[in-house]
Design a protein around this motif. Sequence first.
Motif, PDB file in Angstrom:
ATOM      1  N   ALA A  80       0.840  -1.202   0.000  1.00  0.00           N
ATOM      2  CA  ALA A  80       0.000   0.000   0.000  1.00  0.00           C
ATOM      3  C   ALA A  80       0.873   1.250   0.000  1.00  0.00           C
ATOM      4  O   ALA A  80       0.607   2.208  -0.741  1.00  0.00           O
ATOM      5  N   GLN A  81       1.937   1.225   0.811  1.00  0.00           N
ATOM      6  CA  GLN A  81       2.839   2.392   0.857  1.00  0.00           C
ATOM      7  C   GLN A  81       3.518   2.593  -0.500  1.00  0.00           C
ATOM      8  O   GLN A  81       3.591   3.706  -1.010  1.00  0.00           O
ATOM      9  N   ALA A  82       3.995   1.505  -1.085  1.00  0.00           N
ATOM     10  CA  ALA A  82       4.706   1.595  -2.374  1.00  0.00           C
ATOM     11  C   ALA A  82       3.766   2.104  -3.472  1.00  0.00           C
ATOM     12  O   ALA A  82       4.175   2.865  -4.355  1.00  0.00           O
ATOM     13  N   LEU A  83       2.499   1.705  -3.396  1.00  0.00           N
ATOM     14  CA  LEU A  83       1.548   2.089  -4.449  1.00  0.00           C
ATOM     15  C   LEU A  83       1.195   3.573  -4.429  1.00  0.00           C
ATOM     16  O   LEU A  83       0.646   4.097  -5.408  1.00  0.00           O
ATOM     17  N   ARG A  84       1.516   4.242  -3.328  1.00  0.00           N
ATOM     18  CA  ARG A  84       1.211   5.684  -3.268  1.00  0.00           C
ATOM     19  C   ARG A  84       1.897   6.435  -4.410  1.00  0.00           C
ATOM     20  O   ARG A  84       1.367   7.415  -4.925  1.00  0.00           O
ATOM     21  N   ALA A  85       3.074   5.937  -4.835  1.00  0.00           N
ATOM     22  CA  ALA A  85       3.823   6.609  -5.914  1.00  0.00           C
ATOM     23  C   ALA A  85       3.034   6.571  -7.230  1.00  0.00           C
ATOM     24  O   ALA A  85       3.178   7.459  -8.068  1.00  0.00           O
ATOM     25  N   ALA A  86       2.206   5.547  -7.416  1.00  0.00           N
ATOM     26  CA  ALA A  86       1.436   5.420  -8.670  1.00  0.00           C
ATOM     27  C   ALA A  86       0.064   6.070  -8.548  1.00  0.00           C
ATOM     28  O   ALA A  86      -0.597   6.325  -9.557  1.00  0.00           O
ATOM     29  N   ASP A  87      -0.370   6.313  -7.322  1.00  0.00           N
ATOM     30  CA  ASP A  87      -1.661   6.933  -7.047  1.00  0.00           C
ATOM     31  C   ASP A  87      -2.776   6.364  -7.946  1.00  0.00           C
ATOM     32  O   ASP A  87      -3.441   7.106  -8.683  1.00  0.00           O
ATOM     33  N   PRO A  88      -3.008   5.048  -7.897  1.00  0.00           N
ATOM     34  CA  PRO A  88      -3.979   4.434  -8.821  1.00  0.00           C
ATOM     35  C   PRO A  88      -5.418   4.893  -8.562  1.00  0.00           C
ATOM     36  O   PRO A  88      -5.795   5.144  -7.414  1.00  0.00           O
ATOM     37  N   ASP A  89      -6.211   4.981  -9.643  1.00  0.00           N
ATOM     38  CA  ASP A  89      -7.629   5.352  -9.482  1.00  0.00           C
ATOM     39  C   ASP A  89      -8.389   4.234  -8.769  1.00  0.00           C
ATOM     40  O   ASP A  89      -9.304   4.494  -7.997  1.00  0.00           O
ATOM     41  N   VAL A  90      -8.017   3.002  -9.108  1.00  0.00           N
ATOM     42  CA  VAL A  90      -8.709   1.828  -8.552  1.00  0.00           C
ATOM     43  C   VAL A  90      -7.657   0.814  -8.111  1.00  0.00           C
ATOM     44  O   VAL A  90      -6.643   0.625  -8.788  1.00  0.00           O
ATOM     45  N   VAL A  91      -7.913   0.166  -6.961  1.00  0.00           N
ATOM     46  CA  VAL A  91      -7.017  -0.870  -6.451  1.00  0.00           C
ATOM     47  C   VAL A  91      -7.849  -2.133  -6.263  1.00  0.00           C
ATOM     48  O   VAL A  91      -8.930  -2.079  -5.666  1.00  0.00           O
ATOM     49  N   LEU A  92      -7.356  -3.249  -6.787  1.00  0.00           N
ATOM     50  CA  LEU A  92      -8.088  -4.514  -6.653  1.00  0.00           C
ATOM     51  C   LEU A  92      -7.203  -5.518  -5.931  1.00  0.00           C
ATOM     52  O   LEU A  92      -6.102  -5.822  -6.384  1.00  0.00           O
ATOM     53  N   SER A  93      -7.695  -6.038  -4.809  1.00  0.00           N
ATOM     54  CA  SER A  93      -6.950  -7.073  -4.084  1.00  0.00           C
ATOM     55  C   SER A  93      -7.384  -8.444  -4.580  1.00  0.00           C
ATOM     56  O   SER A  93      -8.571  -8.781  -4.541  1.00  0.00           O
ATOM     57  N   LEU A  94      -6.411  -9.242  -5.050  1.00  0.00           N
ATOM     58  CA  LEU A  94      -6.673 -10.657  -5.379  1.00  0.00           C
ATOM     59  C   LEU A  94      -5.757 -11.481  -4.478  1.00  0.00           C
ATOM     60  O   LEU A  94      -4.775 -12.057  -4.920  1.00  0.00           O
ATOM     61  N   GLN A  95      -6.058 -11.489  -3.186  1.00  0.00           N
ATOM     62  CA  GLN A  95      -5.159 -12.086  -2.206  1.00  0.00           C
ATOM     63  C   GLN A  95      -5.915 -13.050  -1.299  1.00  0.00           C
ATOM     64  O   GLN A  95      -7.137 -13.030  -1.236  1.00  0.00           O
TER      65      GLN A  95
END
Length: 296
Positions: A80-95
């Motif tokens: 989640a912290q690393a993804l801040r750099a990409a600032d995605p519009d949508v995040v999908l968890s497949l976990q």
Amino acid sequence: MRILVFGAGSLGSLIGGLLAATHDVTLVGREPHVSTVRDQGLEITGEIETTTYPDADTTVPDSAELAIVTVKSYDTGEAAQALRAADPDVVLSLQNGLGNEESLSEPLDGAVLAGTCTYGARLVEPGIVGCTGVGTVTLGARGGGDSAVAERTAGAFESADVDTTVAADMPRRLWEKLAINAGINAITALARVENGALAEGAAGDVAARAAAETARVARDSGVELPDERAIDRLEAVVETTAPNRSSMYQDLEAGQRTEIDAINGAVCERASEPVPINETLTALIETWERGRNLRS
Ligand code: KPL
């Protein structure tokens, strides 16, 4: 659509590789896999045979419309912290496990969707992923209900021929998947057997009891999941994935930390009454992890 897959191990690479047929995909994973994919493309073998050419890196790009998260549950906070750099519009968890969507939504502004995926995948060697089972993706709003974002995201998967369903009852589906994982993963890991070994005998009974305990905790949390439904789904997955090694069995074989905290541990944590099978399985896997200095 500009898509990034965070956690390009076996499943992440397979899904990202399939989506790369029609989308601009970046796989974020480890070396030497990512440089092999960058240089030679991603080869998919087994039940699907194709080669696609996603971008691949060890760090996230500076923007993305959709981020698909496929890391192990204990790495979700870091993802989640690393993804801040990409600032995605949508995040999908497949976990696997419970609580991933909450960890992702805390530092990220984009809409967070919950998802499940029944594709089977195996990393054959860097740059090559085996598809051991063609499955489906189910996704939806993490709290349940209709979601236009989920519809649009499913459309992106469908356009790459990935069979995808939008579900308005993701909380129930995540608990159902938890019951399946609670029944299969730790037992197959401890006994070092393929999933199909739980089709009968004493180990199968223990798996069914772990799934039923999980269903009871789900109901206590306000999610309608009858014992019979959890056990039926467990038995169906044991049958359809009979030759497969569960992810926890693979973790033990590789000497790696497992997702016990997010699976049987999550059931124990949320239970208001004793859940002896889940407690026992959690204690045994935790003991194995401690013996290998994988947890304190
Ligand atoms: O999700 C799985 C896992 O191994 O983590 C199952 C469904 C048990 C398939 O192996």
